[in-house]
Design a protein around this motif. Structure first.
Motif, PDB file in Angstrom:
ATOM      1  N   THR A  28       0.825  -1.219   0.000  1.00 50.86           N
ATOM      2  CA  THR A  28       0.000   0.000   0.000  1.00 50.86           C
ATOM      3  C   THR A  28       0.856   1.265   0.000  1.00 50.86           C
ATOM      4  OG1 THR A  28      -0.214  -0.146   2.401  1.00 50.86           O
ATOM      5  CG2 THR A  28      -1.997  -1.093   1.085  1.00 50.86           C
ATOM      6  N   GLY A  29       2.022   1.219   0.652  1.00 46.00           N
ATOM      7  CA  GLY A  29       2.916   2.380   0.623  1.00 46.00           C
ATOM      8  C   GLY A  29       3.371   2.685  -0.792  1.00 46.00           C
ATOM      9  N   SER A  30       3.706   1.643  -1.541  1.00 48.48           N
ATOM     10  CA  SER A  30       4.119   1.812  -2.942  1.00 48.48           C
ATOM     11  C   SER A  30       2.968   2.380  -3.764  1.00 48.48           C
ATOM     12  CB  SER A  30       4.552   0.462  -3.533  1.00 48.48           C
ATOM     13  OG  SER A  30       5.637  -0.066  -2.819  1.00 48.48           O
ATOM     14  N   GLN A  31       1.768   1.896  -3.498  1.00 51.34           N
ATOM     15  CA  GLN A  31       0.594   2.415  -4.204  1.00 51.34           C
ATOM     16  C   GLN A  31       0.386   3.897  -3.904  1.00 51.34           C
ATOM     17  OE1 GLN A  31      -2.914  -0.049  -3.525  1.00 51.34           O
ATOM     18  NE2 GLN A  31      -1.604  -1.858  -3.401  1.00 51.34           N
ATOM     19  N   THR A  32       0.517   4.266  -2.651  1.00 47.64           N
ATOM     20  CA  THR A  32       0.344   5.667  -2.257  1.00 47.64           C
ATOM     21  C   THR A  32       1.341   6.568  -2.962  1.00 47.64           C
ATOM     22  OG1 THR A  32      -0.502   5.012  -0.090  1.00 47.64           O
ATOM     23  CG2 THR A  32       0.347   7.268  -0.290  1.00 47.64           C
ATOM     24  N   LEU A  33       2.583   6.094  -3.099  1.00 43.96           N
ATOM     25  CA  LEU A  33       3.630   6.882  -3.754  1.00 43.96           C
ATOM     26  C   LEU A  33       3.490   6.889  -5.276  1.00 43.96           C
ATOM     27  CD1 LEU A  33       6.714   5.715  -1.660  1.00 43.96           C
ATOM     28  CD2 LEU A  33       5.467   7.881  -1.452  1.00 43.96           C
ATOM     29  N   GLY A  34       2.650   6.014  -5.825  1.00 45.12           N
ATOM     30  CA  GLY A  34       2.495   5.916  -7.272  1.00 45.12           C
ATOM     31  C   GLY A  34       3.654   5.204  -7.934  1.00 45.12           C
ATOM     32  N   PHE A  35       4.223   4.195  -7.257  1.00 41.25           N
ATOM     33  CA  PHE A  35       5.400   3.460  -7.710  1.00 41.25           C
ATOM     34  C   PHE A  35       5.139   2.674  -8.987  1.00 41.25           C
ATOM     35  CE2 PHE A  35       7.688  -0.596  -7.812  1.00 41.25           C
ATOM     36  CZ  PHE A  35       8.997  -0.204  -7.680  1.00 41.25           C
ATOM     37  N   HIS A  36       6.076   2.783  -9.933  1.00 45.57           N
ATOM     38  CA  HIS A  36       6.083   1.963 -11.150  1.00 45.57           C
ATOM     39  C   HIS A  36       7.541   1.757 -11.555  1.00 45.57           C
ATOM     40  CE1 HIS A  36       4.864   0.287 -14.995  1.00 45.57           C
ATOM     41  NE2 HIS A  36       5.745   1.074 -15.565  1.00 45.57           N
ATOM     42  N   ILE A  37       7.953   0.501 -11.692  1.00 42.84           N
ATOM     43  CA  ILE A  37       9.339   0.212 -12.053  1.00 42.84           C
ATOM     44  C   ILE A  37       9.510   0.319 -13.561  1.00 42.84           C
ATOM     45  CG2 ILE A  37       9.010  -2.298 -12.129  1.00 42.84           C
ATOM     46  CD1 ILE A  37      11.865  -2.358 -10.671  1.00 42.84           C
ATOM     47  N   LEU A  38      10.579   1.001 -13.978  1.00 42.43           N
ATOM     48  CA  LEU A  38      10.849   1.210 -15.400  1.00 42.43           C
ATOM     49  C   LEU A  38      11.906   0.259 -15.934  1.00 42.43           C
ATOM     50  CD1 LEU A  38      10.938   5.123 -15.396  1.00 42.43           C
ATOM     51  CD2 LEU A  38       9.036   3.633 -16.077  1.00 42.43           C
ATOM     52  N   SER A  39      12.988   0.055 -15.174  1.00 38.99           N
ATOM     53  CA  SER A  39      14.052  -0.832 -15.644  1.00 38.99           C
ATOM     54  C   SER A  39      14.842  -1.368 -14.456  1.00 38.99           C
ATOM     55  CB  SER A  39      14.994  -0.108 -16.617  1.00 38.99           C
ATOM     56  OG  SER A  39      15.701   0.916 -15.954  1.00 38.99           O
ATOM     57  N   VAL A  40      15.488  -2.522 -14.700  1.00 41.65           N
ATOM     58  CA  VAL A  40      16.354  -3.138 -13.696  1.00 41.65           C
ATOM     59  C   VAL A  40      17.639  -3.585 -14.381  1.00 41.65           C
ATOM     60  CG1 VAL A  40      14.365  -3.958 -12.385  1.00 41.65           C
ATOM     61  CG2 VAL A  40      15.511  -5.519 -13.921  1.00 41.65           C
ATOM     62  N   SER A  41      18.721  -3.590 -13.631  1.00 47.88           N
ATOM     63  CA  SER A  41      19.988  -4.115 -14.139  1.00 47.88           C
ATOM     64  C   SER A  41      20.698  -4.849 -13.010  1.00 47.88           C
ATOM     65  CB  SER A  41      20.887  -2.992 -14.660  1.00 47.88           C
ATOM     66  OG  SER A  41      22.174  -3.501 -14.953  1.00 47.88           O
ATOM     67  N   GLN A  42      20.775  -6.162 -13.145  1.00 53.87           N
ATOM     68  CA  GLN A  42      21.516  -6.939 -12.155  1.00 53.87           C
ATOM     69  C   GLN A  42      23.013  -6.658 -12.272  1.00 53.87           C
ATOM     70  OE1 GLN A  42      19.687 -11.077 -11.426  1.00 53.87           O
ATOM     71  NE2 GLN A  42      19.024 -10.517 -13.504  1.00 53.87           N
TER      72      GLN A  42
END
Length: 155
Positions: A28-42
């Motif tokens: 829910t915290g991520s939802q409140t902040l409007g979180f959306h992941i764009l890219s990842v790099s291991q």
């Protein structure tokens, strides 16, 4: 035939990104902040994320995003970078975090970069930057986190 269990196959960056995009259990915290992941790099132990900062949820009386929410955005980016750095085998609760603010944040789209500078057995060192829609630096953070295998965290 041996009884030795096979090592789980490593996830690709694309598979990790798809996993984040299809989750039905976003905190829910991520939802409140409007979180959306764009890219990842291991390879670089980093993530790029976007936040949709809603005026009705995150503003202070001066009509700027309250600083605690900017910290939460940076914490989210750095924590997700830890998950990526672990190959999605660990969470890494934040033990300590320092944030420096450079300019006020306005509602709308914000972009954050989170990275793991060093991943150790008992501690991870993290960094993050948060930018406004025009690409201006709003805040930077450094932190330490405690790598914890998922199965231990769920107990």
């Amino acid at each position: 035939m041996t009884d030795v269990a096979a090592e789980p196959e490593a996830l690709t960056d694309e598979a990790i990104l798809a996993r984040f995009h299809r989750t039905k259990n976003q905190p829910t915290g991520s939802q409140t902040l409007g979180f959306h992941i764009l890219s990842v790099s291991q390879a670089t132990k980093s993530v790029e994320v976007e936040f949709d900062a809603k005026a009705e949820l995150l503003l202070n009386p001066m009509r700027q995003i309250q600083g605690g929410y900017l910290c939460a955005m940076l914490d989210e980016a750095m924590s997700v970078a830890c998950m990526v750095a672990s190959g999605m085998t660990h969470v890494a609760p934040t033990a300590e975090m320092k944030t420096s603010f450079f300019r006020p944040g306005a509602p709308g789209k914000l972009r954050a970069i989170g990275r793991v500078v060093k991943w150790g057995r008992t501690i991870a060192f993290t960094e993050g930057e948060l930018y406004d829609a025009e690409g201006r630096l709003l805040a930077k953070a450094t932190g330490t986190a405690v790598p914890t295998p998922f199965q231990q965290y769920k107990k």
